[in-house]
Design a protein around this motif. Structure first.
Motif, short mmCIF file in Angstrom:
data_model
loop_
_atom_site.label_atom_id
_atom_site.label_comp_id
_atom_site.label_asym_id
_atom_site.label_seq_id
_atom_site.Cartn_x
_atom_site.Cartn_y
_atom_site.Cartn_z
N UNK A 9 -15.68 21.54 -27.95
CA UNK A 9 -15.97 21.23 -29.18
C UNK A 9 -15.50 22.27 -30.10
N UNK A 10 -15.19 23.61 -29.72
CA UNK A 10 -14.90 24.36 -30.57
C UNK A 10 -13.52 25.08 -30.71
N UNK A 25 -1.69 15.18 -25.91
CA UNK A 25 -2.40 14.07 -26.38
C UNK A 25 -3.71 13.63 -26.09
N UNK A 26 -4.16 14.55 -24.93
CA UNK A 26 -5.63 14.51 -24.62
C UNK A 26 -6.44 15.38 -25.67
N UNK A 28 -10.33 16.19 -30.11
CA UNK A 28 -10.58 16.74 -31.39
C UNK A 28 -10.90 15.70 -32.47
N UNK A 29 -10.29 14.47 -32.36
CA UNK A 29 -10.60 13.58 -33.22
C UNK A 29 -12.02 13.05 -32.94
N UNK A 30 -12.50 12.94 -31.74
CA UNK A 30 -13.91 12.41 -31.33
C UNK A 30 -14.86 13.47 -31.23
N UNK A 31 -14.62 14.56 -31.42
CA UNK A 31 -15.71 15.72 -31.71
C UNK A 31 -16.82 15.13 -32.40
N UNK A 75 -18.91 11.04 -21.78
CA UNK A 75 -18.32 10.72 -23.10
C UNK A 75 -17.00 11.26 -22.92
N UNK A 76 -16.71 12.61 -22.40
CA UNK A 76 -15.48 13.39 -22.36
C UNK A 76 -14.63 12.46 -21.32
N UNK A 77 -15.02 11.94 -20.25
CA UNK A 77 -14.05 11.18 -19.46
C UNK A 77 -13.67 10.01 -19.94
#
Ligand code: SAM
Length: 311
Positions: free
Chosen positions: A140-141, A162-163, A168-171, A178-180
């Motif tokens: 997140x940071x 790309x990942x 960063x868009x989904x933070x 969620x991350x997976x």
């Protein structure tokens, strides 16, 4: 309850050439499976110092090794400090040092620890739960380029940028699942893949959180320094980044001169201090992989300290 099945346990005991009365250091004692096999072979009179960063692992090891009483010493710490830990305990020189890298099934299977993309848990991934840095902070940071660098460097993830951009868009992201999901969105689903698309991302974050490669690089020369004459160093690794470090360390320390090949006279003065015991890396047997699929990526490398180098 989950247990951790020690990998290539017979091969490890043979690699360390464990003998009655011998003294051994297990830098990654975990649930104590390898340590117990070593102690069984070192009896009577053997002793072992076991280290782990994880307090929960040490509690497990304590119960596994209970029968050996004071012949087993357990210390919480980073194996990058193995030299200090052993010398403070007056536990050197030793006959063998083992490193069984990475994480145990106990850690992987406990959702709360955040190591597994298959179990909903917080983005933690710390071996030592007192440590400040967690995977959540990295996710997140970190700036997008630093995050991509982590994924590329420690996960050898071809789609790192790309990942990282998608994360960063989904933070903010708070959980493993969620991350997976975000990684899966970024690189596509599981079709035609051997492993889950988040495997490399999780490996990279875990290595970064625990600074695993730095600890390993620091520990290898210190571990060798604890060995007496003909003492053995055995390292089990589970991915190519670790294995490369171990391979290069053994290769370098087994050579008498490190000067460029075309240089006519040696100016480096380097002398060999180790001898590889087996050429290349040993792999688990097909039977072991079938019984314990988590052993499939294991590689065991073994070296012996040359007598002339023992100090
Ligand atoms: C694969 S498990 C070891 C399992 C153990 N050989 C057994 O038979 O139960 C690896 C262990 O190393 C520990 N570990 C990882 N990095 C470490 C480090 N830098 N210093 C000390 N322990 C570490 C982990 O907490 C984990 O318990």
């Amino acid at each position: 309850m989950t247990t951790h099945t020690p990998v290539m346990v017979r091969e490890v005991v043979a690699a360390l050439d464990v003998r009655p009365g011998g003294r051994y250091v297990d830098c990654t004692v975990g649930a104590g499976g390898h340590a117990l096999a070593i102690m069984d072979e070192a009896a009577p009179g053997g002793s072992l110092l076991g280290i782990d960063r994880d307090a929960a692992a040490l509690a497990e090891a304590r119960s596994t090794l209970e029968r050996y009483g004071d012949d087993v010493l357990l210390e919480q710490g980073d194996f990058a400090d193995v030299d200090r830990i052993c010398r403070e305990a007056d536990f050197a020189p030793v006959h063998g040092v083992l490193l069984d890298l990475g994480l145990s099934s106990l850690q992987l299977d406990e959702a709360e620890r955040g190591f597994s993309f298959q179990r909903e848990g917080p983005l933690d991934m710390r071996f030592d739960r007192e440590q400040q840095l967690t995977a959540e902070q990295i996710v997140n940071e970190y700036k997008v380029e630093d995050l991509a660098d982590v994924l590329h460097r420690y996960g050898e993830e071809p789609q790192a940028r790309r990942i990282a951009r998608r994360i960063v868009e989904r933070r903010p992201l708070r959980t493993t699942t969620e991350l997976a999901k975000v990684v899966e969105e970024a690189v596509g689903g599981r079709a035609r893949r051997q492993s889950h698309p988040a495997t490399r991302t999780f490996q990279a974050l875990r290595i970064a959180v625990n600074q695993e490669l730095l600890s390993l690089e620091t520990a290898l020369p210190l571990a060798y320094g604890l060995l007496g004459d003909l003492g053995r160093l055995a390292v089990l690794s589970y991915h190519s980044l670790e294995d490369r470090l171990v391979k290069n360390f053994i290769r370098r320390e087994s050579r008498d001169c490190l000067c460029p090949p075309r240089q006519p006279v040696c100016t480096c003065g380097h002398t060999a201090v180790l001898r590889p015991v087996v050429r290349g890396a040993q792999r688990p047997s097909a039977g072991e992989v079938e019984r314990n699929p988590r052993s499939r990526s294991a590689r065991l490398r073994v070296a012996e300290r040359l007598p002339a180098a023992a100090g």
